[in-house]
Design an enzyme around this catalytic site. Structure first.
Site, short mmCIF file in Angstrom:
data_model
loop_
_atom_site.label_atom_id
_atom_site.label_comp_id
_atom_site.label_asym_id
_atom_site.label_seq_id
_atom_site.Cartn_x
_atom_site.Cartn_y
_atom_site.Cartn_z
N LYS A 110 2.14 17.51 -10.45
CA LYS A 110 2.27 16.07 -10.66
C LYS A 110 2.63 15.42 -9.33
O LYS A 110 3.20 16.08 -8.47
CB LYS A 110 3.38 15.78 -11.69
CG LYS A 110 3.23 14.44 -12.37
CD LYS A 110 2.21 14.48 -13.51
CE LYS A 110 2.02 13.12 -14.16
NZ LYS A 110 1.23 13.22 -15.39
P1 NAD Z 1 -0.87 2.77 -17.75
O1 NAD Z 1 -0.36 2.37 -16.41
O2 NAD Z 1 -2.32 2.60 -18.04
O3 NAD Z 1 -0.05 2.01 -18.91
C1 NAD Z 1 1.33 2.04 -19.02
C2 NAD Z 1 1.72 1.01 -20.05
O4 NAD Z 1 3.11 1.11 -20.32
C3 NAD Z 1 1.48 -0.43 -19.58
O5 NAD Z 1 0.99 -1.17 -20.67
C4 NAD Z 1 2.86 -0.91 -19.19
O6 NAD Z 1 2.98 -2.30 -19.28
C5 NAD Z 1 3.69 -0.19 -20.24
N1 NAD Z 1 5.09 -0.06 -19.91
C6 NAD Z 1 5.66 0.24 -18.72
N2 NAD Z 1 7.00 0.24 -18.86
C7 NAD Z 1 7.26 -0.03 -20.14
C8 NAD Z 1 8.42 -0.16 -20.91
N3 NAD Z 1 9.63 0.00 -20.37
N4 NAD Z 1 8.30 -0.44 -22.22
C9 NAD Z 1 7.09 -0.61 -22.78
N5 NAD Z 1 5.95 -0.50 -22.12
C10 NAD Z 1 6.04 -0.22 -20.82
O7 NAD Z 1 -0.42 4.29 -17.96
P2 NAD Z 1 -0.99 5.36 -18.97
O8 NAD Z 1 -1.96 6.20 -18.22
O9 NAD Z 1 -1.39 4.70 -20.24
O10 NAD Z 1 0.30 6.26 -19.20
C11 NAD Z 1 1.24 6.00 -20.25
C12 NAD Z 1 1.92 7.29 -20.61
O11 NAD Z 1 0.92 8.23 -21.01
C13 NAD Z 1 2.69 7.97 -19.47
O12 NAD Z 1 3.81 8.62 -20.01
C14 NAD Z 1 1.70 8.97 -18.96
O13 NAD Z 1 2.32 10.04 -18.26
C15 NAD Z 1 1.07 9.41 -20.26
N6 NAD Z 1 -0.21 10.08 -20.10
C16 NAD Z 1 -1.30 9.44 -19.57
C17 NAD Z 1 -2.48 10.14 -19.43
C18 NAD Z 1 -3.73 9.49 -18.91
O14 NAD Z 1 -4.77 10.16 -18.90
N7 NAD Z 1 -3.70 8.24 -18.49
C19 NAD Z 1 -2.56 11.48 -19.82
C20 NAD Z 1 -1.46 12.08 -20.38
C21 NAD Z 1 -0.28 11.38 -20.51
#
Ligand code: NAD
Length: 420
Positions: A110
């Site tokens: 990561k």
């Molecule tokens: P992203 O940047 O696309 O979206 C993140 C979202 O979370 C945004 O809408 C943001 O406004 C919101 N956010 C941030 N802080 C917040 C808070 N305190 N309360 C509520 N909402 C909040 O990111 P993503 O890729 O969707 O990632 C979100 C989660 O999913 C993370 O934990 C990430 O590690 C996990 N994840 C993502 C992927 C991927 O392929 N994108 C894969 C596995 C896990």
């Protein structure tokens, strides 16, 4: 562990605690525990970026490889003002277990940069991305460590990473990152993969629990790649999404939200709040609304011992990494909540990243139908394997997923032996 201790702990302590529980249950050898409990490599970089006003700022970034026993490191890169080495270490360890749960041949890695990318211009973001990737190039490579998107990084950032690496090699190396646009060797279905995998798991869990999705109400925290697409896909299963939130706050309508309109509203206004017909609520309230299914899809440590008891949903599907603390886990299990843990629930992202890497190495391109069918096979199999362990061991689904994953990584480590 006491409440005070849990309240004070950081994601790395949570990750190690979760590992310790599994290691204990598996009666892992002490030496193996010591090896798997720590990351293999941690790189910290401080690098300069010239800003649009001519000034120079120095940013701090990280790349951590937790375990390389089952294959090259795999894991996203996060841009966020709260990134820390302990957060990156936790996320890298979770990647090791996630790849093992779904049985894809990667270890865990990561990365992250301490930055609020919303404060940067596109030019500054590109300069930061290219220089950060240059600094971590000692670790990355298509056979060594393959980054991907995470919070606040996307296909554009992956394209800059790929181009930077390729410029240094003197030829195009699409396999060095995943989550690229289709035009640069990205996979069909990668953008939706995390959310799609989450929804495949929810469909399986709902069948197991007797929840009828067309009658189910869903709340989602986080409205980015994972959250907004999960909202779209679960609505396509005829479930009713009643609450969503982003970093600015949430909205709630017990009769249901029109998801395409919420997405358009967020694009126009930069927030979900103020959406016509819905009540503005706080992020914390979104977790506690009346619903059947809760999808945390934002950041770590959102469900703690302070709010776990107030969660109404019967089914919690962790699209985010690490949203639930170990103490909250115990409360949820006691309250008969069914948890689909992050290392299973959001593994669709890394699974299609794996497909993308395979296609890049083979100079191949699969159809979206092919990608989604292969993803479904892997997710459904992993879900049923974890559920079988949970039933056999009479434990919660997180512990079951850890038992499966840690055993697979320990077996690989054991067979490879100790070098030299
Ligand atoms: P992203 O940047 O696309 O979206 C993140 C979202 O979370 C945004 O809408 C943001 O406004 C919101 N956010 C941030 N802080 C917040 C808070 N305190 N309360 C509520 N909402 C909040 O990111 P993503 O890729 O969707 O990632 C979100 C989660 O999913 C993370 O934990 C990430 O590690 C996990 N994840 C993502 C992927 C991927 O392929 N994108 C894969 C596995 C896990």
């Amino acid at each position: 562990m006491t409440t005070e201790k849990i309240a004070a702990i950081n994601p790395w302590q949570v990750a190690q605690h979760q590992f310790d529980l599994a290691a204990e249950k598996l009666q892992l050898d002490e030496g193996m525990r010591r090896v798997l409990r720590e990351p293999r490599r941690e790189l910290t970089v401080h690098f300069p970026v010239k800003m649009d006003d001519g000034s120079v700022r120095v940013f701090t970034g990280y790349r951590v490889q937790h375990n390389l026993g089952r294959g090259p490191a795999k894991g996203g890169i996060r841009y966020h003002q709260d990134v820390s080495i302990d957060e990156v270490k936790a996320l890298a360890m979770w990647m090791t277990w996630k790849c093992a749960v779904v049985g894809i041949p990667f270890g865990g890695g990561k990365g992250g940069v301490i930055v609020d990318p919303k404060q940067l211009s596109k030019k500054e973001l590109e300069a930061l991305s290219r220089r950060y990737f240059t600094e971590i190039e000692v670790l990355v490579g298509p056979e060594k460590d393959i980054p991907a998107p995470d919070v606040n990084t996307n296909a554009q950032v992956m394209s800059w990473f790929m181009d930077t690496y390729s410029m240094h090699q003197g030829y195009t190396v699409p396999g060095v990152v995943t989550g690229k646009p289709i035009s640069l060797g990205g996979s069909e279905g990668r953008n939706e993969a995390t959310a799609r995998g989450t929804v495949y798991c929810i469909v399986e869990a709902a069948r197991h629990l007797g929840i009828e999705l067309p009658k189910a109400k869903v709340a989602i925290q986080g409205f980015g790649n994972a959250g907004a697409i999960a909202a779209t896909l679960i609505a396509a299963e005829k479930a009713t999404v009643v609450a969503v939130s982003d970093s600015t706050g949430g909205i709630h309508n017990p009769n249901g939200l029109d998801i395409p309109r919420v997405i358009a509203w967020k694009q126009e206004h930069g927030t979900v709040q103020g959406f016509p017909g819905a009540k503005d609520v706080t992020n914390a309230e979104v977790l506690e609304v009346e619903c059947d299914i809760l999808i945390p899809a934002a950041l770590e440590n959102q469900i703690t011992d302070r709010n776990a008891g107030a969660i109404k949903a019967k089914l919690i599907a962790e699209a985010a990494n690490g949203p639930t603390t170990p103490e909250a886990d115990q409360i949820l299990f006691k309250n008969s909540k069914f948890m689909i843990p992050d290392i299973l629930c959001n593994a669709g992202g890394v699974t299609v990243s794996y497909f993308e890497w395979v296609q890049d190495l083979n100079r191949d391109h699969w159809t979206e139908t092919e990608v989604n069918a292969k993803l479904k096979t892997i997710m459904v199999k992993a879900f049923s394997e974890v559920l079988a362990i949970a039933r056999r061991e009479q434990c919660d689904m997180r512990t079951a997923a850890y038992l499966l994953a840690v055993q697979r990584v320990a077996d690989a480590t054991m067979m490879r032996g100790l070098y030299p």
